[in-house]
Design a protein around this motif. Structure first.
Motif, PDB file in Angstrom:
ATOM      1  N   PRO A  74       0.835  -1.211   0.000  1.00  0.00           N
ATOM      2  CA  PRO A  74       0.000   0.000   0.000  1.00  0.00           C
ATOM      3  C   PRO A  74       0.868   1.258   0.000  1.00  0.00           C
ATOM      4  N   GLU A  75       0.227   2.389  -0.207  1.00  0.00           N
ATOM      5  CA  GLU A  75       0.920   3.679  -0.171  1.00  0.00           C
ATOM      6  C   GLU A  75       0.219   4.548   0.869  1.00  0.00           C
ATOM      7  N   PRO A  76       0.743   4.576   2.098  1.00  0.00           N
ATOM      8  CA  PRO A  76       0.064   5.291   3.186  1.00  0.00           C
ATOM      9  C   PRO A  76      -0.193   6.765   2.896  1.00  0.00           C
ATOM     10  N   GLU A  77       0.658   7.369   2.059  1.00  0.00           N
ATOM     11  CA  GLU A  77       0.473   8.792   1.767  1.00  0.00           C
ATOM     12  C   GLU A  77      -0.823   9.062   0.998  1.00  0.00           C
ATOM     13  N   LYS A  78      -1.422   8.005   0.436  1.00  0.00           N
ATOM     14  CA  LYS A  78      -2.673   8.164  -0.311  1.00  0.00           C
ATOM     15  C   LYS A  78      -3.888   7.784   0.524  1.00  0.00           C
ATOM     16  N   GLU A  79      -3.716   7.734   1.835  1.00  0.00           N
ATOM     17  CA  GLU A  79      -4.795   7.233   2.684  1.00  0.00           C
ATOM     18  C   GLU A  79      -6.057   8.080   2.571  1.00  0.00           C
ATOM     19  N   ARG A  80      -5.899   9.417   2.516  1.00  0.00           N
ATOM     20  CA  ARG A  80      -7.081  10.283   2.424  1.00  0.00           C
ATOM     21  C   ARG A  80      -7.844  10.008   1.120  1.00  0.00           C
ATOM     22  N   ALA A  81      -7.091   9.825   0.019  1.00  0.00           N
ATOM     23  CA  ALA A  81      -7.729   9.554  -1.270  1.00  0.00           C
ATOM     24  C   ALA A  81      -8.417   8.187  -1.263  1.00  0.00           C
ATOM     25  N   VAL A  82      -7.807   7.230  -0.588  1.00  0.00           N
ATOM     26  CA  VAL A  82      -8.416   5.905  -0.496  1.00  0.00           C
ATOM     27  C   VAL A  82      -9.720   5.975   0.289  1.00  0.00           C
ATOM     28  N   MET A  83      -9.735   6.782   1.357  1.00  0.00           N
ATOM     29  CA  MET A  83     -10.953   6.922   2.159  1.00  0.00           C
ATOM     30  C   MET A  83     -12.074   7.555   1.335  1.00  0.00           C
ATOM     31  N   THR A  84     -11.702   8.541   0.538  1.00  0.00           N
ATOM     32  CA  THR A  84     -12.690   9.184  -0.336  1.00  0.00           C
ATOM     33  C   THR A  84     -13.235   8.194  -1.356  1.00  0.00           C
ATOM     34  N   ALA A  85     -12.334   7.345  -1.909  1.00  0.00           N
ATOM     35  CA  ALA A  85     -12.758   6.330  -2.882  1.00  0.00           C
ATOM     36  C   ALA A  85     -13.728   5.338  -2.244  1.00  0.00           C
ATOM     37  N   TRP A  86     -13.495   5.009  -0.987  1.00  0.00           N
ATOM     38  CA  TRP A  86     -14.377   4.069  -0.282  1.00  0.00           C
ATOM     39  C   TRP A  86     -15.769   4.668  -0.121  1.00  0.00           C
ATOM     40  N   GLU A  87     -15.819   5.946   0.282  1.00  0.00           N
ATOM     41  CA  GLU A  87     -17.118   6.599   0.472  1.00  0.00           C
ATOM     42  C   GLU A  87     -17.880   6.685  -0.841  1.00  0.00           C
ATOM     43  N   ARG A  88     -17.162   6.984  -1.940  1.00  0.00           N
ATOM     44  CA  ARG A  88     -17.815   7.034  -3.250  1.00  0.00           C
ATOM     45  C   ARG A  88     -18.271   5.648  -3.686  1.00  0.00           C
ATOM     46  N   PHE A  89     -17.467   4.655  -3.378  1.00  0.00           N
ATOM     47  CA  PHE A  89     -17.833   3.278  -3.737  1.00  0.00           C
ATOM     48  C   PHE A  89     -19.129   2.883  -3.054  1.00  0.00           C
ATOM     49  N   LEU A  90     -19.256   3.206  -1.766  1.00  0.00           N
ATOM     50  CA  LEU A  90     -20.475   2.867  -1.039  1.00  0.00           C
ATOM     51  C   LEU A  90     -21.666   3.653  -1.552  1.00  0.00           C
ATOM     52  N   ALA A  91     -21.376   4.832  -2.124  1.00  0.00           N
ATOM     53  CA  ALA A  91     -22.457   5.657  -2.667  1.00  0.00           C
ATOM     54  C   ALA A  91     -22.880   5.201  -4.057  1.00  0.00           C
ATOM     55  N   GLY A  92     -22.202   4.222  -4.600  1.00  0.00           N
ATOM     56  CA  GLY A  92     -22.592   3.678  -5.891  1.00  0.00           C
ATOM     57  C   GLY A  92     -21.806   4.206  -7.061  1.00  0.00           C
ATOM     58  N   GLU A  93     -20.791   5.045  -6.816  1.00  0.00           N
ATOM     59  CA  GLU A  93     -19.992   5.569  -7.918  1.00  0.00           C
ATOM     60  C   GLU A  93     -18.990   4.508  -8.373  1.00  0.00           C
ATOM     61  N   ARG A  94     -18.833   4.388  -9.689  1.00  0.00           N
ATOM     62  CA  ARG A  94     -17.966   3.338 -10.226  1.00  0.00           C
ATOM     63  C   ARG A  94     -16.881   3.893 -11.152  1.00  0.00           C
ATOM     64  N   GLU A  95     -16.674   5.221 -11.160  1.00  0.00           N
ATOM     65  CA  GLU A  95     -15.642   5.744 -12.043  1.00  0.00           C
ATOM     66  C   GLU A  95     -14.268   5.319 -11.536  1.00  0.00           C
ATOM     67  N   PRO A  96     -13.270   5.195 -12.443  1.00  0.00           N
ATOM     68  CA  PRO A  96     -11.931   4.761 -12.022  1.00  0.00           C
ATOM     69  C   PRO A  96     -11.347   5.677 -10.950  1.00  0.00           C
ATOM     70  N   VAL A  97     -10.750   5.088  -9.964  1.00  0.00           N
ATOM     71  CA  VAL A  97     -10.089   5.847  -8.896  1.00  0.00           C
ATOM     72  C   VAL A  97      -8.615   5.466  -8.930  1.00  0.00           C
ATOM     73  N   PHE A  98      -7.773   6.337  -9.420  1.00  0.00           N
ATOM     74  CA  PHE A  98      -6.371   6.001  -9.643  1.00  0.00           C
ATOM     75  C   PHE A  98      -5.590   5.843  -8.346  1.00  0.00           C
ATOM     76  N   SER A  99      -6.126   6.329  -7.239  1.00  0.00           N
ATOM     77  CA  SER A  99      -5.426   6.192  -5.962  1.00  0.00           C
ATOM     78  C   SER A  99      -5.631   4.813  -5.343  1.00  0.00           C
ATOM     79  N   LEU A 100      -6.469   3.975  -5.943  1.00  0.00           N
ATOM     80  CA  LEU A 100      -6.819   2.678  -5.359  1.00  0.00           C
ATOM     81  C   LEU A 100      -6.104   1.550  -6.099  1.00  0.00           C
ATOM     82  N   ARG A 101      -5.483   0.656  -5.347  1.00  0.00           N
ATOM     83  CA  ARG A 101      -4.837  -0.501  -5.969  1.00  0.00           C
ATOM     84  C   ARG A 101      -5.892  -1.439  -6.552  1.00  0.00           C
ATOM     85  N   GLU A 102      -5.544  -2.094  -7.648  1.00  0.00           N
ATOM     86  CA  GLU A 102      -6.479  -2.977  -8.332  1.00  0.00           C
ATOM     87  C   GLU A 102      -6.959  -4.098  -7.418  1.00  0.00           C
TER      88      GLU A 102
END
Length: 669
Positions: A11-39
């Motif tokens: 993982p890349e801890p420096e991207k933790e805030r972006a990962v948290m944002t990606a999680w919230e969007r994921f739960l909200a149903g958004e599916r656009e690519p999130v480059f801060s998230l590992r595959e």
């Protein structure tokens, strides 16, 4: 980085805030690519959602009761035993690091934990403790469950976890695999609060898992040695196959291998596959393939521990097996040199070959013996030993095709004291060492696993061996004789045998002709075996009738001299008159039970088998020819009728030399 670590394992801890944002969007149903998230994390979140894991849950499900956990742990005794030293080190090594090490079973249930005491207490708040399950299906994305799903090392940090209550933690895990077949036995994990994150945690857990796997290897070797020793001491049949407690074959007698093939099965020690279900103490009858009857299995229990099982394969009456087949029962033969007088033959070509071999035996060069199974390769090897410069030394023989890779390695090289738990005091000398000053005969060398071949080559080139678990070389000097029924040049071309080893063992090559090509030998050997078995069983020596002898001379003898020996013994025991008649011979010899066209092909065209042993091979070839005849030469339908793969049918046709017969049959259609 360890070679086992995938590129996106960290993982890349420096991207933790972006990962948290990606999680919230994921739960909200958004599916656009999130480059801060590992595959691997994105895919794991998707699996967690499909599994209906609650992303807001604060912890794993509560652990099971201690009594239930102890029952489960009893089933993983070997894994716990192998991991005990590693966990003991973790207890001290991880102290004051803010991390803990834990071991799970293949269901991701935690079996044991060690490490930093305050962290152990903190882990209980999320049920990261023994008895709790941490699979992706109940906890979503986490190192334990995700490593198991992906079967690869994984490090999951903080916001990358799927469940909210676990996002304060950082963890690294890898699967523990069985060294023999790669089966996942459990998961090893190092976890701590997010501030304890270190990329080295993943390397630590991978290294620790490798140590556990190495200890499992040693445990398995110890159990296999015990199993083989106990099984052999209880042997009550010639068709004996030994399987370990996980259901893998580790040793088979020659007759057993032939019987298995005739029954439609296959044993390949170079690429072992599970033959029967694991030896579960709670299950009296493990799962078995269709050709194997459960009543043939005999469990092997030693000091209350189930080590594996012996499969007692029934052999036909002509396969009374060659127990003591290596014993010298031949009478002196004045037409050949004294060292080879045990080989009974009237064939001029065979006698010329023996005289040539006698001359070659006097030079200390490796000799490769080629010929079909049962043609007499070991008799030639013993004659070479007696005629050679090392006649006064030991004669040591080993069949490379009858042992699993691990047991073959230890049989060849031996092992040092303490090489594994339960190793004999003082260690054990291998066959290479035992042959020092004499002759080593390696039968079926073409079956030797590819990774063992360079070790044998090194011994032949340097004249020294290393016992397993030992760093000090031991000098050895012996004469090597190798034998095979395979076409080693073809094996070299197809990458299954090393070219350098081939040229090292094949300084001189001798081809032993099959019995069907040896003029007059069927009659001479038949009379010899009648006299021998009459003396052994206390019976009068009976002559063979002209009709019986004619049947023997017409038969193709795919099992060669060994098959003839078994047939004569059976006929003598079955005979009730003053002579051995045609009716005393087994039906395979008479070609009975086949359509007339097949009988003609079977008897007249020879079925040139390269792998025949006893008449079970003849029965298999008969079944193949019958299936092909029924389906008009259609190999796809014939293979389906025989319940074997088409590729297996092609291999058997090639092995038994039936290709020309099939061409003839197709041309008639």
């Amino acid at each position: 980085m360890d070679a086992r670590l995938p590129g996106d394992a960290f993982p890349e801890p420096e991207k933790e805030r972006a990962v948290m944002t990606a999680w919230e969007r994921f739960l909200a149903g958004e599916r656009e690519p999130v480059f801060s998230l590992r595959e691997l994390v994105a895919r794991s979140w998707e699996r967690s959602q499909r599994l209906a894991v609650d992303p807001r849950q604060a912890a794993a499900p509560p652990p099971i009761a201690d009594s239930s956990l102890e029952e489960i742990k009893a089933g993983y005794r070997d894994l716990l035993q192998a991991s005990a030293p590693v966990m003991a080190c973790a207890r001290d090594f991880l102290r004051e690091t803010g991390t803990v090490m834990l071991l799970t079973n293949p269901s991701c249930m935690i079996l044991t934990m060690e490490g930093d005491a305050p962290t152990l207490d903190a882990a209980k708040t999320i049920h990261l403790q023994p008895g709790a399950a941490w699979g992706e299906d109940v906890c979503g994305t986490n190192a334990i469950g995700t490593a198991l799903v992906l079967a690869q090392p994984v490090q999951i940090h903080s916001a990358e976890h799927y469940c909210a209550g676990i996002k304060r933690w950082s963890c690294a895990a890898t699967a523990i695999r069985h060294p023999h077949d790669g089966e996942i036995l459990g998961v090893l994990d190092v976890s701590g609060l997010s501030r304890s994150f270190s990329r080295q945690s993943l390397a630590l857990v991978v290294t620790a898992a490798q140590r556990i796997e190495s200890r499992i290897t040693m445990q398995e070797m110890e159990l296999r040695y015990r199993l083989l020793e106990v099984a052999r001491s209880r042997s009550r049949s010639d068709g004996m196959l030994v399987v370990d407690r996980r259901g893998y074959p580790i040793w088979a007698s020659e007759n057993a291998r032939a019987a298995i093939e005739a029954l439609g099965g296959m044993i390949d020690f170079s690429r072992p596959s599970r033959l029967v279900g694991p030896m579960n103490p709670a299950q009296d009858t493990p799962a078995v393939p269709s050709w194997l009857r459960p009543e043939w299995l005999e469990a092997i229990v030693d000091h209350g521990e189930r080590l594996g099982a012996v499969v007692h394969l029934p052999l036909p009456r002509v396969g009374r097996a060659a127990r003591g087949a290596s014993e010298r029962h031949y009478v002196a033969n004045e037409s050949v040199p004294h060292a080879f007088a045990g080989i009974v033959t009237a064939d001029p070509t065979m006698q010329a070959l023996i005289r040539k071999t006698d001359r070659l035996a006097r030079a200390k060069v490796p000799i490769l013996l080629l010929g079909e199974t049962g043609a007499g390769k070991e008799e030639f090897a013993q004659g070479i030993h007696r005629a050679g410069p090392h006649a006064g030394g030991p004669y040591v023989a080993l069949n490379c095709g009858g042992l699993s890779r691990e047991l073959l390695a230890s049989e060849l090289f031996g092992y040092a004291e303490g090489a594994f738990t339960g190793a004999r005091r003082g260690g054990m000398a291998g066959k290479l060492e035992a042959a020092h000053g004499g002759t080593l005969f390696l039968d079926e060398i073409g079956e030797m696993p590819l990774d063992l071949q360079p070790h044998l080559l090194r011994v032949l080139e340097r004249g020294e061996i290393y016992r397993l678990g030992e760093n000090t070389p031991r000098k050895v000097d012996f004469r090597l004789i190798a034998a095979t029924h395979r076409d080693l040049r073809r094996e070299v071309e197809e990458g299954r045998f090393r070219m350098d080893l081939f040229y090292r063992i094949a300084v001189t090559t001798l081809m032993i002709p099959p019995l069907r090509e040896r003029q007059g030998d069927v009659a001479v050997l038949s009379a010899h075996f009648v006299a021998h078995f009459a003396a052994r069983h206390g019976l009068p020596a009976k002559p063979l009738s002209d009709e019986a002898l004619a049947c023997l001379q017409r038969y193709a003898w795919p099992g060669n001299v060994r098959e003839l020996r078994n047939v004569i013994e059976s006929a003598l025991l079955m005979s009730e008159g003053d002579s051995i008649e045609r009716g005393d011979l087994p039906p395979e010899i008479l070609g009975e039970g086949m359509p007339s066209e097949e009988k003609t092909l079977f008897i007249k065209e020879g079925n040139h088998s390269l792998d025949g042993a006893i008449t079970l091979v003849g029965a298999e070839k008969s079944a193949i020819m019958r299936a092909i005849a029924v389906h008009g030469g259609n190999l796809t339908r014939a293979a389906a009728d025989l319940k074997i793969a088409k590729s297996t049918l092609y291999e058997k046709l090639r092995r038994y030399g039936l290709d020309d017969n099939i061409i003839k049959r197709r041309s008639k259609g």
